[in-house]
Design a protein around this motif. Structure first.
Motif, PDB file in Angstrom:
ATOM      1  N   GLY A  55       0.827  -1.201   0.000  1.00 49.61           N
ATOM      2  CA  GLY A  55       0.000   0.000   0.000  1.00 49.61           C
ATOM      3  C   GLY A  55       0.858   1.246   0.000  1.00 49.61           C
ATOM      4  O   GLY A  55       2.034   1.220   0.390  1.00 49.61           O
ATOM      5  N   ARG A  56       0.280   2.369  -0.442  1.00 52.78           N
ATOM      6  CA  ARG A  56       1.024   3.622  -0.505  1.00 52.78           C
ATOM      7  C   ARG A  56       1.410   4.109   0.889  1.00 52.78           C
ATOM      8  O   ARG A  56       0.827   3.714   1.891  1.00 52.78           O
ATOM      9  CB  ARG A  56       0.201   4.683  -1.238  1.00 52.78           C
ATOM     10  N   GLN A  57       2.398   4.991   0.918  1.00 54.79           N
ATOM     11  CA  GLN A  57       2.979   5.427   2.182  1.00 54.79           C
ATOM     12  C   GLN A  57       2.930   6.949   2.308  1.00 54.79           C
ATOM     13  O   GLN A  57       2.767   7.676   1.337  1.00 54.79           O
ATOM     14  CB  GLN A  57       4.437   4.976   2.275  1.00 54.79           C
ATOM     15  N   LYS A  58       3.123   7.396   3.535  1.00 52.72           N
ATOM     16  CA  LYS A  58       3.302   8.815   3.839  1.00 52.72           C
ATOM     17  C   LYS A  58       4.622   9.002   4.593  1.00 52.72           C
ATOM     18  O   LYS A  58       5.016   8.139   5.384  1.00 52.72           O
ATOM     19  CB  LYS A  58       2.184   9.344   4.748  1.00 52.72           C
ATOM     20  N   TYR A  59       5.248  10.150   4.364  1.00 50.58           N
ATOM     21  CA  TYR A  59       6.333  10.669   5.199  1.00 50.58           C
ATOM     22  C   TYR A  59       7.567   9.759   5.272  1.00 50.58           C
ATOM     23  O   TYR A  59       8.292   9.760   6.270  1.00 50.58           O
ATOM     24  CB  TYR A  59       5.845  10.940   6.628  1.00 50.58           C
ATOM     25  N   ALA A  60       7.841   8.986   4.239  1.00 48.21           N
ATOM     26  CA  ALA A  60       8.992   8.079   4.263  1.00 48.21           C
ATOM     27  C   ALA A  60      10.271   8.842   4.580  1.00 48.21           C
ATOM     28  O   ALA A  60      10.533   9.908   4.017  1.00 48.21           O
ATOM     29  CB  ALA A  60       9.119   7.364   2.922  1.00 48.21           C
ATOM     30  N   ASN A  61      11.092   8.268   5.488  1.00 44.91           N
ATOM     31  CA  ASN A  61      12.258   8.991   5.989  1.00 44.91           C
ATOM     32  C   ASN A  61      13.358   8.007   6.383  1.00 44.91           C
ATOM     33  O   ASN A  61      13.133   7.082   7.151  1.00 44.91           O
ATOM     34  CB  ASN A  61      11.838   9.846   7.195  1.00 44.91           C
ATOM     35  N   PHE A  62      14.572   8.229   5.834  1.00 40.82           N
ATOM     36  CA  PHE A  62      15.708   7.354   6.119  1.00 40.82           C
ATOM     37  C   PHE A  62      16.160   7.479   7.577  1.00 40.82           C
ATOM     38  O   PHE A  62      16.123   8.562   8.172  1.00 40.82           O
ATOM     39  CB  PHE A  62      16.907   7.734   5.249  1.00 40.82           C
ATOM     40  N   SER A  63      16.662   6.374   8.114  1.00 41.49           N
ATOM     41  CA  SER A  63      17.403   6.439   9.371  1.00 41.49           C
ATOM     42  C   SER A  63      18.751   7.100   9.084  1.00 41.49           C
ATOM     43  O   SER A  63      19.188   7.176   7.935  1.00 41.49           O
ATOM     44  CB  SER A  63      17.603   5.035   9.939  1.00 41.49           C
ATOM     45  N   PRO A  64      19.452   7.592  10.105  1.00 37.12           N
ATOM     46  CA  PRO A  64      20.722   8.293   9.874  1.00 37.12           C
ATOM     47  C   PRO A  64      21.755   7.491   9.089  1.00 37.12           C
ATOM     48  O   PRO A  64      22.537   8.064   8.333  1.00 37.12           O
ATOM     49  CB  PRO A  64      21.212   8.594  11.296  1.00 37.12           C
ATOM     50  N   ASP A  65      21.769   6.153   9.249  1.00 42.44           N
ATOM     51  CA  ASP A  65      22.753   5.348   8.518  1.00 42.44           C
ATOM     52  C   ASP A  65      22.169   4.715   7.259  1.00 42.44           C
ATOM     53  O   ASP A  65      22.831   3.897   6.599  1.00 42.44           O
ATOM     54  CB  ASP A  65      23.339   4.260   9.427  1.00 42.44           C
ATOM     55  N   ALA A  66      20.940   5.074   6.900  1.00 45.15           N
ATOM     56  CA  ALA A  66      20.267   4.601   5.675  1.00 45.15           C
ATOM     57  C   ALA A  66      20.025   3.096   5.660  1.00 45.15           C
ATOM     58  O   ALA A  66      19.763   2.527   4.602  1.00 45.15           O
ATOM     59  CB  ALA A  66      21.048   5.024   4.424  1.00 45.15           C
TER      60      ALA A  66
END
Length: 738
Positions: free
Chosen positions: A156-167
């Protein structure tokens, strides 16, 4: 003699034809006299002849020596993300190219969000806007090492995807729950399970926080990537607002939670999830639930989270330090005001753990302060009867703070540096007008965006001393195009307010063939809301529609009334508890002053505004019925009882506490005073300023026996997309009624 209805129609048509011929004749005369063209609505809104170019997709790379921006091949239309050296301008890498960015037939964009160590890039497709700052989309992860493309989630589609500091991970929200995707193992872990539409939101904000506290993603990785702090909104007790969406045989009834003044808000809590243990702790923000948490921010210590706690009146702000393991908090600092405290992102914790920097209006103007981690002030860094308008960041190696201010003039913006000790302040921008900056990661360089009245955007690369290294964009093509048109100079002046001794900043555009011996109608543009400014020395799209109106024989004027920004807290906050009163008095006083000028036809003064400006225009045509002949109100607030809790209570408190502040400054209250020509415009699906406002205004006018014009845009939100249609309608209304 009484005319039969068909005669009236014939004469009306004849008048419109004569008006059209006169305007056409005026245009021909203008061209004959100057050899230059007259603007048209088609040129501005359909053909896009005057589009301002800029530098897009700008991203400073982590080494501080390079930046990336999005480029387009004019021949093929292919998009590229290219890396350049700040110093030389040399292209050193093509990071992405759209031709090679396809996943199972899906075309991906050539721009996205880098991980902090820049090994991966998040690319978004199928992006659907929700509200002003929120979207839902499908995310893909591009790995720069091997060129692979992987969908973030296929569930399903997502919102606000954001990497952790170490990716190594990406956190995101789906169906009001928080998830973490492990990019090494492919595991997708659900962190919360109680999310439910219009009830519980995890990791995202509710409507009113998104709109008024200006953020949508509501989860934040700790500096070491081992924890995530996130918001939980319980909006179960918030009342729903609904409107029809005319999209099928039986229209859709759209419902969402929208707290109005004095009504229940969401109950907000802060939680900290530990990735290693899988446990979540709840931060102690006190027993009071009728409050706001406008920000959370990790300190440089990964075990310490700073939580902003604000009372509902928004005049007391506390900084709490939460222990990430236990959730226990201690009070770091309390800020209080007699009126209200504005929320921003200016808080910066120093890496040595010894203190923090933020901006405050505590001395009457917004300035920079340095505090210790014991909550005690170390020093006020900037000082003077002027405003710091942006805090760009802190170069801790050189112990310099970079900021923007209105020191030279409330109408202008410049870029400065100053030491943490408050010494050695240096101006880094050398062009008068409006300057904004995007600094490199190590503050060695910055991209300067400059414009001024009559000067389209100029984008330059500057070193940290402010020296221009080269120009990225100067809009020379636009300047050449504009040189073919007869445009008037935008003049800045001051006009007396309704309060003795206070002068108001204003701008004026006169007809290009202005003759001081003639009398001209005046068309005023207003916004006027708290802290806003329409009077700035900036390009503002060239004010081309106002230039068009000037070419049609109008003097166009905009005035920043009391309550607007750039002039300190006292000027901005004097409208507290009485929104609309002083502002309207000032706009009426400005119109009266203009009417005394020898070149103004005082019987033909009109006003136009959108949103808060629509509110102002509605008050001016009613309370100022003897002064204004015509008004256009777009998406107006007509009673603050109908607007949202956070914005409205910030300036008025609740209706229960300040009944007169709400009702005596409502245009509805003055509907029976309307005399002039009034055009009311609104989108039926406006989730911000509800269509209800215009319906209630219309009902009040009808009950008062007042004739007016109105137009609604089906399924349109607060900003109407059909600009050509909109501006044509407003232009025609002004030409016919002013």
């Amino acid at each position: 003699m009484r005319l039969r209805p068909n005669f009236r129609k014939t004469i009306s048509i004849m008048k419109k034809k004569i008006l059209t011929l006169l305007l056409a004749g005026s245009s021909c005369a203008l061209f004959a006299q100057t050899g230059k063209k007259e603007l048209s609505l088609e040129d501005i809104y359909v053909e896009g002849k005057f589009r301002t170019e800029s530098v897009y997709g700008l991203n400073s790379m982590k080494d501080g020596k390079h930046f990336s921006s999005v480029e387009r091949d004019p021949a093929t239309g292919e998009m590229y993300l290219v890396q350049y050296e700040y110093q030389t301008g040399k292209a050193t890498d093509t990071i992405l190219r759209s031709a090679s960015l396809k996943y199972e037939g899906i075309q991906l964009p050539a721009s996205g969000t880098f991980s902090s160590e820049e090994s991966k890039i998040l690319l978004k497709t199928d992006v659907e806007p929700i509200y002003r700052r929120s979207t839902i989309e499908n995310n893909f992860i591009y790995d720069r090492k091997d060129g692979s493309i992987t969908p973030l989630s296929e569930k399903g589609r997502q919102k606000y995807a954001n990497f952790s500091p170490d990716a190594s991970r990406v956190a995101f929200v789906r169906d009001n729950n928080l998830f973490i995707k492990n990019l090494k193992t492919g595991e997708e872990k659900q962190i919360t399970s109680d999310g439910k539409y219009n009830h519980i939101i995890n990791g995202g904000t509710d409507w009113v926080y998104e709109e008024e506290f200006e953020f949508a993603r509501a989860f934040f990785w700790s500096p070491d990537g081992k924890k995530i702090a996130y918001y939980k909104f319980n909006e179960s007790e918030v009342k729903q607002y609904n409107f029809a969406v005319y999209d099928q045989l039986y229209p859709t009834d759209y419902r969402y939670k929208y707290p109005k003044p004095g009504e229940a808000n969401s109950v907000v809590s802060i939680h900290i999830y530990d990735l290693e243990s899988g446990k979540t702790v709840k931060a102690d923000i006190g027993e009071e639930t009728n409050q706001y948490i406008p920000r959370i921010k990790w300190t440089q210590n990964p075990s310490q989270l700073c939580i902003f706690r604000m009372n509902r009146h928004q005049n007391k702000l506390e900084y709490l330090l939460a222990d990430a393991a236990s959730g226990q908090t201690r009070l770091l600092l309390t800020r209080e005001s007699d009126t209200y405290i504005s929320i921003n992102d200016d808080l910066h914790f120093l890496s040595d753990g010894e203190g923090f920097v933020f901006t405050s209006e505590r001395n009457g103007y917004n300035h920079i302060y340095l505090y210790g981690m014991d909550g005690e002030i170390i020093r006020q860094v900037t000082d003077g009867s002027w405003e710091v308008t942006a805090l760009y960041g802190i170069d801790e190696e050189r112990k310099l703070i970079y900021f923007q201010s209105a020191e030279n003039s409330p109408l202008q913006r410049d870029i400065y540096s100053i030491s943490l000790k408050g010494t050695g302040k240096k101006k880094l921008s050398d062009r008068e007008g409006s300057n904004d900056a995007v600094f490199s990661a190590d503050f060695s360089y910055f991209i300067n965006y400059h414009s001024a009245a009559g000067v389209p955007t100029i984008v330059t690369v500057n070193n940290r001393k402010g020296e221009v290294l080269r120009t990225l964009e100067d809009n020379s093509t636009l300047k050449e195009t504009l040189s073919d048109y007869d445009l008037a100079e935008k003049e800045f002046l001051q006009i007396p307010s309704a309060e003795d001794g206070i002068m108001l900043n204003a701008w004026m555009i006169r007809p290009p063939d202005f003759d001081p011996s003639k009398k001209y109608p005046v068309f005023m543009y207003v916004y006027g809301g708290p802290g806003s400014q329409t009077v700035t020395d900036s390009w503002a799209g060239g004010d081309l529609w106002y230039q068009l109106m000037a070419q049609k024989g109008y003097i166009v004027v905009s005035v920043d009334n009391r309550g607007t920004g750039g002039r300190g807290a006292e000027f901005k906050k004097m409208t507290y508890l009485n929104l609309g009163k002083m502002e309207t008095e000032d706009q009426i006083a400005a119109a009266e002053w203009l009417a005394t000028q020898s070149y103004v036809d005082g019987s033909r003064i009109g006003i136009y505004g959108w949103s808060y400006g629509g509110y102002m225009a509605s008050l001016c045509i009613t309370r100022g019925a003897e002064v204004f002949k015509a008004a256009v109100a777009g998406a107006p607030v007509t009673s603050w009882r109908f607007y949202d809790s956070i914005y409205t209570e910030r300036y008025l408190r609740t209706p229960q506490e300040n009944e007169d502040g709400y009702d005596l400054n409502s245009p509805i209250h003055y509907a029976d005073q309307l005399k002039g020509n009034y055009l009311l415009i609104h989108g039926t699906a406006d989730d911000n300023v509800h269509f209800q406002n215009s319906v209630e205004m219309a009902e009040a006018l009808v009950k008062a026996g007042k004739q007016f014009q109105s137009f609604f845009y089906p399924n349109e939100h607060h900003g109407v997309r059909y600009r050509y249609h909109l501006q044509t309608m407003i232009t025609d209304f002004i030409l016919e009624n002013l």
